[in-house]
Design a protein around this motif. Structure first.
Motif, PDB file in Angstrom:
ATOM      1  N   GLU A   3      16.482  47.593  62.969  1.00  0.00           N
ATOM      2  CA  GLU A   3      17.835  47.517  63.529  1.00  0.00           C
ATOM      3  C   GLU A   3      18.725  46.631  62.657  1.00  0.00           C
ATOM      4  OE1 GLU A   3      20.080  46.288  67.712  1.00  0.00           O
ATOM      5  OE2 GLU A   3      17.889  46.174  67.570  1.00  0.00           O
ATOM      6  N   SER A   4      18.172  45.510  62.205  1.00  0.00           N
ATOM      7  CA  SER A   4      18.933  44.616  61.326  1.00  0.00           C
ATOM      8  C   SER A   4      19.301  45.319  60.026  1.00  0.00           C
ATOM      9  CB  SER A   4      18.118  43.357  61.014  1.00  0.00           C
ATOM     10  OG  SER A   4      17.890  42.607  62.186  1.00  0.00           O
ATOM     11  N   ALA A   6      19.813  48.461  59.518  1.00  0.00           N
ATOM     12  CA  ALA A   6      20.891  49.426  59.751  1.00  0.00           C
ATOM     13  C   ALA A   6      22.248  48.721  59.773  1.00  0.00           C
ATOM     14  CB  ALA A   6      20.644  50.169  61.062  1.00  0.00           C
ATOM     15  N   LYS A   7      22.306  47.562  60.423  1.00  0.00           N
ATOM     16  CA  LYS A   7      23.568  46.809  60.481  1.00  0.00           C
ATOM     17  C   LYS A   7      23.944  46.256  59.109  1.00  0.00           C
ATOM     18  CE  LYS A   7      23.038  45.552  65.361  1.00  0.00           C
ATOM     19  NZ  LYS A   7      24.164  46.412  65.813  1.00  0.00           N
ATOM     20  N   LEU A   8      22.939  45.786  58.363  1.00  0.00           N
ATOM     21  CA  LEU A   8      23.213  45.273  57.022  1.00  0.00           C
ATOM     22  C   LEU A   8      23.710  46.391  56.102  1.00  0.00           C
ATOM     23  CD1 LEU A   8      20.089  42.967  56.724  1.00  0.00           C
ATOM     24  CD2 LEU A   8      22.456  42.184  56.531  1.00  0.00           C
ATOM     25  N   LYS A  10      25.386  49.021  57.031  1.00  0.00           N
ATOM     26  CA  LYS A  10      26.767  49.308  57.428  1.00  0.00           C
ATOM     27  C   LYS A  10      27.721  48.283  56.831  1.00  0.00           C
ATOM     28  CE  LYS A  10      29.491  50.319  61.587  1.00  0.00           C
ATOM     29  NZ  LYS A  10      29.460  50.378  63.074  1.00  0.00           N
ATOM     30  N   ALA A  11      27.315  47.006  56.897  1.00  0.00           N
ATOM     31  CA  ALA A  11      28.146  45.947  56.307  1.00  0.00           C
ATOM     32  C   ALA A  11      28.224  46.101  54.796  1.00  0.00           C
ATOM     33  CB  ALA A  11      27.573  44.577  56.673  1.00  0.00           C
ATOM     34  N   THR A  25      19.102  41.664  53.377  1.00  0.00           N
ATOM     35  CA  THR A  25      18.454  42.972  53.286  1.00  0.00           C
ATOM     36  C   THR A  25      17.060  42.821  52.670  1.00  0.00           C
ATOM     37  OG1 THR A  25      20.580  44.114  53.078  1.00  0.00           O
ATOM     38  CG2 THR A  25      18.619  45.273  52.261  1.00  0.00           C
ATOM     39  N   CYS A  28      14.618  41.328  55.215  1.00  0.00           N
ATOM     40  CA  CYS A  28      14.168  42.313  56.214  1.00  0.00           C
ATOM     41  C   CYS A  28      13.137  43.264  55.616  1.00  0.00           C
ATOM     42  CB  CYS A  28      15.356  43.113  56.739  1.00  0.00           C
ATOM     43  SG  CYS A  28      16.366  42.248  57.946  1.00  0.00           S
TER      44      CYS A  28
END
Length: 413
Positions: A3-4, A6-8, A10-11, A25, A28
């Protein structure tokens, strides 16, 4: 961590040259065991900020996980050059020296850290690994006295008790050593870990499925899977095979468990496993096999045989036999009591929550033994059992059997 990521990602589309995003990134990906991708992300971050110490440390940790101790040591030396008093970096350097067998050099750093009261738990635990203690010398006394540091956090004190257990065992004080190990495990934080249903795995991967699977797997003969319990001799088998000029040892790769989990081969219900397997297609299997082989051959892609000594791949013997029908599977077996006592008294890294107490460890071992019995019955000659005790007592005869099984000629090395 997924999940992290995916957010990274996007950022990162908004700020592709953000060093902090790339660093996180990489962290993770390291946690997920995707080591090549982690190293690439960390290198990209370092191109933007070459002297960021936390990124250099993360790169050193990733390189160590990849088995590249030389790169890890070179990277951590850069951190120490930037900040000579960085105790974490010094401790990591000492651990790398220990990995490389340079024990006297490692001991100097661990001893100094302990006397400075820096990273005291790690320092004393690792100092215990730097030699075999034949007498109660100054180092042994330093480690044993560390147990009196009651103001430490329980996790740090736990590490000292593991070190004390090792010293006491070396000194022949076995009852005290076992008591110290029990105290170490009482003090350490409980390990959160996914549980696996070995009975469900055996029920799903029955003889009919294993012998009647309708699609061919990858024909590569390169993979050699050494499976079993930790502390059963898997490292010895890897070292033996890797000494052969036509072979290579890749260490304990987490990738097969990650791939097997994604394919549904480790679900906790036989019906769900069968359901997942029914969705496998030639394309899915081909991509999974290629992904694994790419990691396996990272260091020596043209080696005739490459060993993955992740012991817990014993859960995936059925899936491996389908995915790689020409792979060799070696079961490393050692006396059950010796194996379990060794696991209990050593602070194994990674997910070993089953070893938190002797009862759960015994139940886990019994489940493992039943599953291996199932694989041996269902797969017959696909599995070679290598006895740790027999290998120690009759090395040449056992090594010849091992090499015959994996299809390599005898070599005096």
């Amino acid at each position: 961590y997924d999940e992290s990521l995916a957010k990274l990602a996007k950022a990162g589309r908004v700020e592709p040259d953000n060093a902090a995003l790339l660093y996180n990134t990489g962290r993770c990906l390291l946690k997920l065991g995707r080591l090549d991708a982690a190293l690439a992300a960390l290198d990209a971050s370092l191109k933007l900020d070459a002297n960021e110490k936390k990124t250099l440390i993360a790169k050193a940790e990733t390189a160590r996980e990849m088995g590249n101790s030389a790169l890890a040591l070179e990277t951590i030396d850069r951190v120490i050059g930037l900040e000579p008093a960085n105790s974490f970096a010094r401790g990591l350097k000492a651990s790398l020296l220990l990995d490389l067998g340079r024990k006297p050099e490692a001991a100097i750093i661990f001893r100094d850290l302990a006397k400075r009261n820096e990273m005291i738990g790690d320092a004393l635990q690792n100092l215990a690994q730097c030699k075999t203690y034949r007498e109660l010398d100054d180092d042994a006394q330093l480690i044993l006295d560390g147990r009196s540091r009651k103001t430490l956090e329980p996790a740090g004190l736990s590490l000292i008790y593991f070190g004390a257990s090792k010293c006491l065992n070396d000194l022949g004080r076995h009852d005290e050593a076992l008591q110290a190990a029990a105290e170490a495990r009482r003090l350490r934080p409980r390990t959160t870990q996914r549980t696996y249903d070995f009975e469900a795995i055996a029920a799903a991967f029955d003889r009919n499925l294993l012998h009647g699977f309708p699609m061919p797997g990858d024909p590569s003969p390169q993979p050699v899977f050494v499976v079993g319990m930790p502390r059963s001799g898997t490292s010895l088998i890897e070292q033996i095979i890797a000494s052969h000029p036509l072979a290579h040892g890749a260490g304990e790769l987490r990738d097969m468990i990650r791939i097997g989990t994604r394919l549904g081969a480790l679900e906790n219900d036989a019906g769900r496993i069968r359901g997942a397997v029914s969705l496998w297609t030639p394309d899915i299997l081909s991509k999974a096999a290629a992904e694994y082989l790419n990691v396996l051959g990272r260091d020596r892609p043209h080696a005739g045989r490459i060993v993955d000594k992740m012991p817990h791949n014993f859960m995936l013997v059925g899936a491996i036999s389908i995915l790689f029908p020409n792979a060799r599977i070696i079961h490393s077996q050692r006396n059950a009591a010796d194996t379990c006592v060794s696991i209990f008294m050593n602070d194994l890294k990674g997910n070993h929550g089953y070893a938190d107490d002797l009862g759960s460890l015994g139940r886990y071992y019994a489940g493992y033994a039943r599953l291996m019995q199932h694989w041996n019955g269902a797969l017959g000659g696909r599995i070679h059992t290598s006895s740790y005790e027999e290998t120690i007592q009759n090395p040449e005869a056992e090594i010849r059997k091992l090499l015959d099984f994996i299809g390599l000629p005898w070599n005096d090395r």
